[in-house]
Design a protein around this motif. Structure first.
Motif: not given
Length: 423
Positions: A370-373, A343-345, A404-405
């Motif tokens: 809802g991932t960090e990215q 994964m390219n942040l 996550m929302l």
């Protein structure tokens, strides 16, 4: 006496005799068949002949129905003719049927042969009324050098294969005024690779070259383009390729709407030719910028980007900097991710693009996970889009109160009128 002897012959033999008659004998054939079969032969403006129809119990019954309908005295103008032929028919039969349709000013023709070979009817070369042709599940071995489709505007090639040195381009050369082309192929088709497409008059192009398995990323090899698309008058482009059939777009200054889905790393000139694009839907399994660094998409107002790749966020950042007039942005994962790249942040741009602070009005994010990215990208947009009117988020589970929302609610929104919607 001749009519009496003909009436005593088996149906199949009579039909063969009629199919071999010269075309100028159509009136005679009509009289003969009207004596032989007393059915209500009246051809509708839109006629479909399907030999798998339960009502046609035998080969001979189906043949009599086709001949009786096409040779009906009541049938003068034919708007659309369609054949679905699962059994084997002589090329002379099909040519005879098509000739009758040509004589009756046919405008649309569709032929399904369930994988069998089609001999292109020579009578089509003189047909000035035919505007649309659809060929489905058949093979073309020969495209005669003299063959033409002089007035054809729309051509659909659905699971059509070519052999004997012929290709899609061989057939396109016979269409001098073609405006709309649809090509659909799967990996199971023989000779699936599409050849060059060079049609100056083309306005709408749809190519779907799909494998039935999972999407696997492939590496672009310089100089190994599978085919080139040259259509300077094109306005609408739909291109889906999951077979790694490398493509090169030549100058397309008129394209205003494009849907492009590819799996291989493309050259840096891949979409750079779409200089007038207004609506762009893009799915690419690469994080590389698919256009020259100096490119500006000054007319791009609507962008839809697929988030199924590892580098989608950085690809988004690149496009945002090249689209100063963007008004709506949609992010959606259209496919199951199947790539090996890490994964390219997200690398937050050092400068906020003008469009983000002045023009972006709509943000729609489907399959938000809802991932960090994803949170970082969402926060960046919400905190910089001063003209944002609505930001809509939805998850795969369709739970509007999903945790996550809820994490999106406290994010800073620079636009005081932005409505945050959980769909």
């Amino acid at each position: 006496m001749e009519k009496q002897r003909l009436s005593e012959l088996p149906d199949e033999l009579v039909l063969k005799i009629l199919s071999s008659l010269p075309m100028f004998e159509e009136t005679l054939a009509t009289r003969l068949i009207s004596k032989r079969w007393k059915g209500p032969w009246k051809l509708a403006p839109n006629a479909i002949f399907d030999d798998d129809d339960k009502k046609r119990k035998s080969f001979e019954t189906f043949m009599s129905f086709v001949y009786g309908s096409l040779l009906s005295n009541d049938a003068r103008i034919l708007e659309r003719l369609e054949f679905k032929l699962s059994q084997n028919y002589a090329a002379s039969d099909i040519s005879f049927w098509v000739q009758i349709a040509v004589n009756r000013s046919v405008r649309e023709l569709r032929i399904d042969l369930f994988g069998k070979t089609l001999e292109l009817p020579s009578c089509l070369s003189t047909c000035r009324t035919l505007k649309e042709v659809t060929l489905h599940e058949l093979c073309i071995k020969v495209v005669p050098p003299w063959f033409r489709l002089p007035s054809l505007k729309t051509l659909h090639l659905l699971s059509v294969t070519f052999s004997g040195g012929n290709s899609v381009s061989s057939l396109l050369e016979t269409c001098p005024v073609l405006e709309c082309l649809v090509v659909e192929q799967t990996k199971d088709d023989n000779n699936v690779m599409i050849s060059n497409i060079d049609v100056p008059t083309l306005r709408n192009l749809s190519i779907r070259s799909l494998s039935k398995g999972k999407r696997k990323k492939s590496t672009y090899v310089e100089g190994s383009n599978g085919f080139v698309i040259k259509a300077p008058s094109l306005t609408d482009l739909n291109f889906e390729d999951t077979l790694s059939n490398f493509v090169m777009f030549e100058s397309m200054p008129e394209v205003i709407k494009a849907n492009i889905q590819v799996i291989c790393d493309q050259s840096d000139h891949f979409i750079g030719s779409l200089t007038s694009i207004q609506h762009l839907s893009l799915c690419s399994l690469t994080s590389k910028t698919p256009y020259p660094a100096c490119t500006v998409f000054s007319s791009l107002k609507h962008l839809e980007l697929c988030t199924c790749s590892a580098g989608w966020a950085n690809l988004l950042a690149c496009i945002l900097n090249a689209a100063p007039a963007l008004r709506s942005l949609k992010l959606k994962s259209k496919h199951s991710a199947n790539y090996s790249d890490p994964m390219n942040l997200w690398k937050e741009p050092t400068d906020v693009p003008d469009f983000l602070s002045k023009h972006l009005e709509i943000l729609e994010w489907r399959q938000y996970e809802g991932t960090e990215q994803e949170r970082n990208v969402a926060e960046y947009i919400l905190s910089n889009a001063s003209s944002l009117k609505m930001a809509t988020f939805s998850t795969r589970c369709r739970n509007k109160n999903h945790r996550m929302l809820r994490k999106l609610k406290p994010m800073r929104r620079v636009s005081k009128t932005c409505q945050l919607v959980f769909d």
